[in-house]
Design a protein around this motif. Structure first.
Motif, mmCIF file in Angstrom:
data_model
loop_
_atom_site.group_PDB
_atom_site.id
_atom_site.type_symbol
_atom_site.label_atom_id
_atom_site.label_comp_id
_atom_site.label_asym_id
_atom_site.label_seq_id
_atom_site.Cartn_x
_atom_site.Cartn_y
_atom_site.Cartn_z
ATOM 1 N N MET A 72 0.688 -0.962 -0.138
ATOM 2 C CA MET A 72 0.321 0.546 -0.099
ATOM 3 C C MET A 72 1.040 1.129 -0.265
ATOM 4 S SD MET A 72 -3.219 0.434 2.132
ATOM 5 C CE MET A 72 -2.762 1.148 4.198
ATOM 6 N N ALA A 73 0.211 2.420 -1.141
ATOM 7 C CA ALA A 73 1.134 3.393 -0.350
ATOM 8 C C ALA A 73 1.859 4.473 0.682
ATOM 9 C CB ALA A 73 0.346 4.729 -1.818
ATOM 10 N N GLY A 74 2.661 5.474 0.427
ATOM 11 C CA GLY A 74 2.782 5.511 2.051
ATOM 12 C C GLY A 74 2.101 6.838 1.738
ATOM 13 N N ASN A 75 2.289 7.810 2.933
ATOM 14 C CA ASN A 75 2.387 8.963 2.770
ATOM 15 C C ASN A 75 3.033 9.924 2.033
ATOM 16 O OD1 ASN A 75 0.269 9.441 5.091
ATOM 17 N ND2 ASN A 75 2.616 9.145 6.865
ATOM 18 N N GLU A 76 4.165 9.731 1.518
ATOM 19 C CA GLU A 76 5.082 10.526 0.324
ATOM 20 C C GLU A 76 4.252 10.237 -0.677
ATOM 21 O OE1 GLU A 76 8.786 10.694 1.284
ATOM 22 O OE2 GLU A 76 8.930 11.158 -1.245
ATOM 23 N N GLU A 77 3.810 9.009 -1.285
ATOM 24 C CA GLU A 77 3.171 8.200 -2.004
ATOM 25 C C GLU A 77 1.762 8.838 -2.460
ATOM 26 O OE1 GLU A 77 1.992 4.897 -4.915
ATOM 27 O OE2 GLU A 77 4.106 4.658 -3.766
ATOM 28 N N ILE A 78 0.853 9.320 -1.532
ATOM 29 C CA ILE A 78 0.147 9.559 -1.916
ATOM 30 C C ILE A 78 -0.178 11.790 -2.337
ATOM 31 C CG2 ILE A 78 -2.194 9.479 -0.446
ATOM 32 C CD1 ILE A 78 -2.086 7.051 0.599
ATOM 33 N N CYS A 79 0.871 11.664 -1.217
ATOM 34 C CA CYS A 79 0.564 12.665 -1.122
ATOM 35 C C CYS A 79 1.069 14.052 -2.404
ATOM 36 C CB CYS A 79 1.316 13.623 0.611
ATOM 37 S SG CYS A 79 0.285 13.036 1.833
ATOM 38 N N ARG A 80 2.117 12.935 -2.963
ATOM 39 C CA ARG A 80 2.443 14.151 -4.687
ATOM 40 C C ARG A 80 2.265 13.610 -5.056
ATOM 41 N NH1 ARG A 80 6.439 10.426 -5.972
ATOM 42 N NH2 ARG A 80 7.189 10.039 -3.889
ATOM 43 N N ALA A 81 1.393 12.650 -5.293
ATOM 44 C CA ALA A 81 0.075 11.969 -6.328
ATOM 45 C C ALA A 81 -1.156 13.334 -6.794
ATOM 46 C CB ALA A 81 -0.247 10.347 -6.456
ATOM 47 N N SER A 82 -1.363 13.607 -5.019
ATOM 48 C CA SER A 82 -2.343 14.831 -4.601
ATOM 49 C C SER A 82 -2.174 16.148 -5.050
ATOM 50 C CB SER A 82 -2.622 14.567 -3.316
ATOM 51 O OG SER A 82 -1.958 15.546 -2.608
#
Ligand code: PLP
Length: 395
Positions: A1-11
């Motif tokens: 599952m994606a972590g904070n950094e990956e999700i927030c970068r994508a967001s």
């Protein structure tokens, strides 16, 4: 599952940056606890920005009601009705002042409905609405018109006829009322504006003035209800009843529910064709609202809010915390005013780092609004973190 950094970068690539988001993505919640995508646990004193204010995250009773409703019917359109929307309206009007309700999805929309209701009720030529400095009534053009100018920059012109006066200054209100005034919008406690509490005398004088001038009194209870302040609705602290009340945030138990409640006298002002909201009162969200209102009753959450609020104030009073300039609170709605040398935003970020979510309001105020169901040990642990941070503001 994606972590904070990956999700927030994508967001950052796809979500408009209107919120000034923090670099954490949330994945799971349970009561007063929430976990981010890196698996870090937080105690949540600001659940869902108020949306999960009654029972915290994913209370089993609310989840169960939503799942059961999801299996039956999600939306039916408002040419029809359904039992959940009737039950929620009954629960609200019985605990409040009777009358009838209109459903939508947010606080801003509930206030839009109230603005339209007030204008229709007042009749032709009466369009002015009085609201208060440091108030907050939402981000749509109507709600924004009532909200202070600092929120309006670049969006002018606003609705004509909005007049702002100081919260608590009854003489200023009296002077502001003229032959074109339709109504007054007031929060029984100002939340976003810095956790400001009016006097009983002021609220009673507002009611008397509205009666005298035959204009409508609207209480915006989007933050203060249900049960947050130790009463079902905060106006009940003042021995008055409004003509119209708006609800959102916590009333949906975490799902979007906005409500505009009109007293019996004004219950038929918004007649057929005057207003609408396609999915307002859809049975899924209404079922979550019904479960939320039932929880308040079943678990005695008004009493608990009051007791826990007293506990929070006592804990703060027992500590020697030089950076606190003032503490204000009713029930589980507590504001800490910090001195000028200490930034409430800094304190919020330091708490976040240590696993506690709190939020700020205007004028360097910290807001403590834990879920009403919070367990004693979690409340105490959250307070420990907060006190430690406040005692070491330079750490
Ligand atoms: C949050 C809030 C609103 C706006 O509610 P939304 O659901 O964000 O539109 C309106 N009035 C008060 C008092 C609020 O706290």
């Amino acid at each position: 599952m994606a972590g904070n950094e990956e999700i927030c970068r994508a967001s950052g690539e796809v979500l408009i940056e209107n919120y000034g988001r923090l670099p954490y993505a949330m994945v799971r919640g349970e009561g007063a606890k929430i976990w981010d995508a890196d698996g870090k646990e937080y105690i949540d004193f600001f659940p869902g920005f108020g949306a999960c204010g009654v029972a915290g995250h994913c209370h089993p009773k609310i989840v169960e009601a939503v799942k059961a409703q999801a299996d039956r019917l999600l939306s039916h359109g408002n040419l029809f009705t359904s039992e959940p929307q009737v039950k929620l309206a009954e629960a609200i009007t019985r605990k409040a002042f009777g009358g009838k309700v209109f459903y939508c999805h947010s606080g801003a929309e509930a206030n839009e409905a109230a603005i339209k209701l007030v204008r229709l009720a007042a009749g032709p030529g009466k369009y002015k609405i009085i609201s208060f400095n440091n108030c907050f009534h939402g981000r749509t053009m109507g709600g924004l018109s009532l909200t202070p100018e600092s929120f309006q920059k670049g969006f002018e012109p606003m609705l004509p006829g909005n007049v702002k006066v100081d919260y608590g200054d009854i003489e200023a209100v009296r002077k502001a009322v003229d032959a074109e005034t339709a109504g007054i919008f007031v929060e029984p406690i100002q939340a976003e504006g810095g956790m400001n509490f009016p006097t009983v005398e002021f609220m009673q004088a507002l009611r008397a003035l509205c009666d005298e001038k035959n204009i409508l009194l609207v209480c915006d209870e989007v933050w203060t209800a249900p049960a947050r302040t130790g009463k079902w609705f905060a106006y009940q602290h003042f021995g008055i009843e409004p003509d119209v009340m708006t609800l959102a945030k916590a009333v949906g138990g975490g799902l979007p529910v906005g409500v505009c409640v009109a007293s019996e006298k004004y219950a038929n002002v918004l007649g057929p064709g005057t207003h609408g909201c396609t999915m307002g009162g859809n049975p899924l969200c209404a079922a979550a609202g019904v479960a939320t209102m039932e929880l308040i009753e079943a678990e005695g959450l008004c009493v608990r809010a009051e007791a826990n609020g007293v506990g929070i104030l006592a804990r703060l009073a027992a500590e020697d915390i030089p950076c606190i300039a003032d503490v204000r609170g009713v029930g589980m709605m507590v504001g800490l005013v910090l001195d000028k040398a200490t930034s409430a935003k800094d304190v919020m970020m330091k708490c976040l780092d240590r696993g506690l979510i709190v939020c700020v309001a205007k004028n360097n105020v910290l807001r403590l609004v834990p879920p009403l169901t919070i367990e004693n040990d979690l409340l105490a642990r959250g307070m420990d973190i907060l006190v430690e941070v406040l005692k070491n503001p330079d750490a």
